[in-house]
Design an enzyme around this catalytic site. Sequence first.
Site, PDB file in Angstrom:
ATOM      1  N   ASP A   1       2.346  -7.412  -1.289  1.00  0.00           N
ATOM      2  CA  ASP A   1       1.553  -7.434  -2.832  1.00  0.00           C
ATOM      3  C   ASP A   1       0.390  -6.274  -2.600  1.00  0.00           C
ATOM      4  O   ASP A   1      -0.182  -6.332  -3.979  1.00  0.00           O
ATOM      5  CB  ASP A   1       1.397  -8.921  -3.286  1.00  0.00           C
ATOM      6  CG  ASP A   1       2.712  -9.628  -3.456  1.00  0.00           C
ATOM      7  OD1 ASP A   1       3.724  -8.930  -3.706  1.00  0.00           O
ATOM      8  OD2 ASP A   1       2.635 -10.643  -3.531  1.00  0.00           O
TER       9      ASP A   1
ATOM     10  N   LYS B   1      -1.899 -17.696  -5.776  1.00  0.00           N
ATOM     11  CA  LYS B   1      -0.480 -17.815  -6.503  1.00  0.00           C
ATOM     12  C   LYS B   1       0.866 -18.629  -5.757  1.00  0.00           C
ATOM     13  O   LYS B   1       1.101 -19.408  -6.161  1.00  0.00           O
ATOM     14  CB  LYS B   1       0.013 -16.328  -6.957  1.00  0.00           C
ATOM     15  CG  LYS B   1       1.136 -16.378  -8.013  1.00  0.00           C
ATOM     16  CD  LYS B   1       0.621 -15.175  -8.911  1.00  0.00           C
ATOM     17  CE  LYS B   1       1.357 -13.910  -8.456  1.00  0.00           C
ATOM     18  NZ  LYS B   1       2.776 -13.801  -8.099  1.00  0.00           N
TER      19      LYS B   1
ATOM     20  N   ARG C   1       6.891  -0.367  -8.102  1.00  0.00           N
ATOM     21  CA  ARG C   1       5.439  -0.083  -7.828  1.00  0.00           C
ATOM     22  C   ARG C   1       5.222   1.276  -7.115  1.00  0.00           C
ATOM     23  O   ARG C   1       4.112   1.706  -7.129  1.00  0.00           O
ATOM     24  CB  ARG C   1       5.003  -1.348  -6.950  1.00  0.00           C
ATOM     25  CG  ARG C   1       4.588  -2.594  -7.834  1.00  0.00           C
ATOM     26  CD  ARG C   1       4.069  -3.959  -7.194  1.00  0.00           C
ATOM     27  NE  ARG C   1       3.678  -4.751  -8.136  1.00  0.00           N
ATOM     28  CZ  ARG C   1       3.677  -6.094  -7.610  1.00  0.00           C
ATOM     29  NH1 ARG C   1       3.543  -6.248  -6.537  1.00  0.00           N
ATOM     30  NH2 ARG C   1       3.145  -6.863  -8.685  1.00  0.00           N
TER      31      ARG C   1
ATOM     32  N   GLY D   1       8.856 -14.023 -10.719  1.00  0.00           N
ATOM     33  CA  GLY D   1      10.101 -14.081  -9.991  1.00  0.00           C
ATOM     34  C   GLY D   1       9.985 -15.199  -8.968  1.00  0.00           C
ATOM     35  O   GLY D   1      10.965 -15.708  -8.667  1.00  0.00           O
TER      36      GLY D   1
ATOM     37  N   SER E   1      12.185 -11.862   2.910  1.00  0.00           N
ATOM     38  CA  SER E   1      11.508 -12.405   1.589  1.00  0.00           C
ATOM     39  C   SER E   1      11.144 -13.880   1.512  1.00  0.00           C
ATOM     40  O   SER E   1      12.108 -14.720   1.764  1.00  0.00           O
ATOM     41  CB  SER E   1      12.778 -12.122   0.304  1.00  0.00           C
ATOM     42  OG  SER E   1      12.376 -12.919  -0.751  1.00  0.00           O
TER      43      SER E   1
HETATM   44  C1  S3P Z   1       6.228 -14.349  -2.928  1.00  0.00           C
HETATM   45  C2  S3P Z   1       6.845 -13.530  -2.078  1.00  0.00           C
HETATM   46  C3  S3P Z   1       6.877 -12.223  -2.069  1.00  0.00           C
HETATM   47  C4  S3P Z   1       5.799 -11.766  -2.950  1.00  0.00           C
HETATM   48  C5  S3P Z   1       5.545 -12.485  -4.353  1.00  0.00           C
HETATM   49  C6  S3P Z   1       5.193 -14.110  -3.957  1.00  0.00           C
HETATM   50  C7  S3P Z   1       5.962 -15.908  -2.796  1.00  0.00           C
HETATM   51  O1  S3P Z   1       7.969 -11.709  -2.681  1.00  0.00           O
HETATM   52  O2  S3P Z   1       5.854 -10.152  -3.118  1.00  0.00           O
HETATM   53  O3  S3P Z   1       4.536 -11.714  -4.968  1.00  0.00           O
HETATM   54  O4  S3P Z   1       5.281 -16.522  -3.415  1.00  0.00           O
HETATM   55  O5  S3P Z   1       6.961 -16.214  -2.053  1.00  0.00           O
HETATM   56  P1  S3P Z   1       9.367 -11.591  -1.886  1.00  0.00           P
HETATM   57  O6  S3P Z   1       9.811 -13.140  -1.561  1.00  0.00           O
HETATM   58  O7  S3P Z   1      10.296 -10.944  -2.805  1.00  0.00           O
HETATM   59  O8  S3P Z   1       9.158 -10.801  -0.735  1.00  0.00           O
END
Ligand code: S3P
Length: 425
Positions: free
Chosen positions: A311, A17, A342, A90, A163
């Site tokens: 995740d 993803k 979660r 997000g 993040s």
């Molecule tokens: C992601 C980063 C993570 C992860 C999200 C996907 C990404 O979030 O939990 O499902 O693709 O960069 P954070 O950046 O908030 O840690």
Amino acid sequence: MKSKVRISGTVKVPGDKSISHRAVLLSAIAEGESHIRGFLNAGDTLSTVGMVRALGVEVRQESGTVLRVAGRGLKGLSEPEDVIDAGNSGTTMRIGAGILAAQPFMSIVTGDPYLRRRPMKRIVEPLVKMGAAISGRKGGTLPPLCIRGGNLSGIRHEMTVASAQVKSSILLAGLFAEGPTTVVEPLPSRDHTERMLSAMGAKIASSGNEKTVDPAARLRPISIDIPGDISSAAFFMVLAASVPGAHLLLDGVGVNPLRTGLINVLRRMGAEIQLEALRMEGLEPVADIEVQGFDLTGTEIFPEEIPGLIDEVPALCVAAALAEGRTVIRGAGELRVKESDRIGAMASALASLGVRCGEYPDGIWIEGPSRIVSGARCDSKGDHRIAMALSVLSAAAGVPIALADTACIDTSYPGFRGTLEGILE
Ligand code: S3P
């Protein structure tokens, strides 16, 4: 313990993803046509396709998993005619905002009720510091976000939480800025953006937990094969690991070392996991993961391990519920602001299933092995990973669970249910 459940077979999980989002967003601002194979054809990543289409980028979906993206270059995007809907994603909203912050037009990005509750200050603050004008609900902290792009200047930004979304958002804005842009993370998060940017010709340097990007004149298009998503494979890893005698092969899974925390933890709990045919496929390491199940024992997961399995915590809670003894997960406060809270969602579901557990502000403890109450009602809270974790618990324990709201699974893993049924003998 001899299990009444038998699990065996080979599973091919859908494309990663995180990498799918990045492949579409970066191709959109590259100069020329990119070719993406192994794309995750699911709710979240289709939201990203919708976003770039709204910005005037032509995306041809040749089959579910094969895309051609006609990149418009760094300066070729156009003002969206309507509000952009990031759905549940997000990643679409946060990483997309990094590009939108640099455009000479206005964009409004919203999302579903779950996304509209998620914190945006972490991207709004640095992007505003770089020169964008961004407003949102509750003083610019919640979506929808209204972004008026500006001439950006490079900044040095120290993040308070690890993040990859925030890091990526700022690095993408940095491509368009005057002068270099540096992000500093407290702990290293997934580096798919950095790998892809560098393959597309951007100048990006790494020193410890600091990443610096230089302004770019152009990005080269890419031809990319996206590996299977380890965060989707996680549910099957946990299922096979927790059922003594189970044997499962997960074919072609991305094993970027910043994503493999769950493998280390499951091994520590007593599972046997081998990475077979480890190879580089394009930008990322890939392997076939072989998992054999045993009676597991509880373990402690430390804060520094969290970004590498962020995740996977809902799935890990399932392994913990089936393992002998106590498992403690700390330093995972970020889980409270994911697609759902979660920690709260897993604690309340596990409690209704008869599992002894309790919450910390930044984590959870779980004591097993549990006898799962048959037919108990649980709620996924509209969160795909909670729904899949509870489905796996039901399968591993061999008891039905009355799970409300499983449609959300399509956010990241359409076909999950069929694959799960296919490996139960
Ligand atoms: C992601 C980063 C993570 C992860 C999200 C996907 C990404 O979030 O939990 O499902 O693709 O960069 P954070 O950046 O908030 O840690």
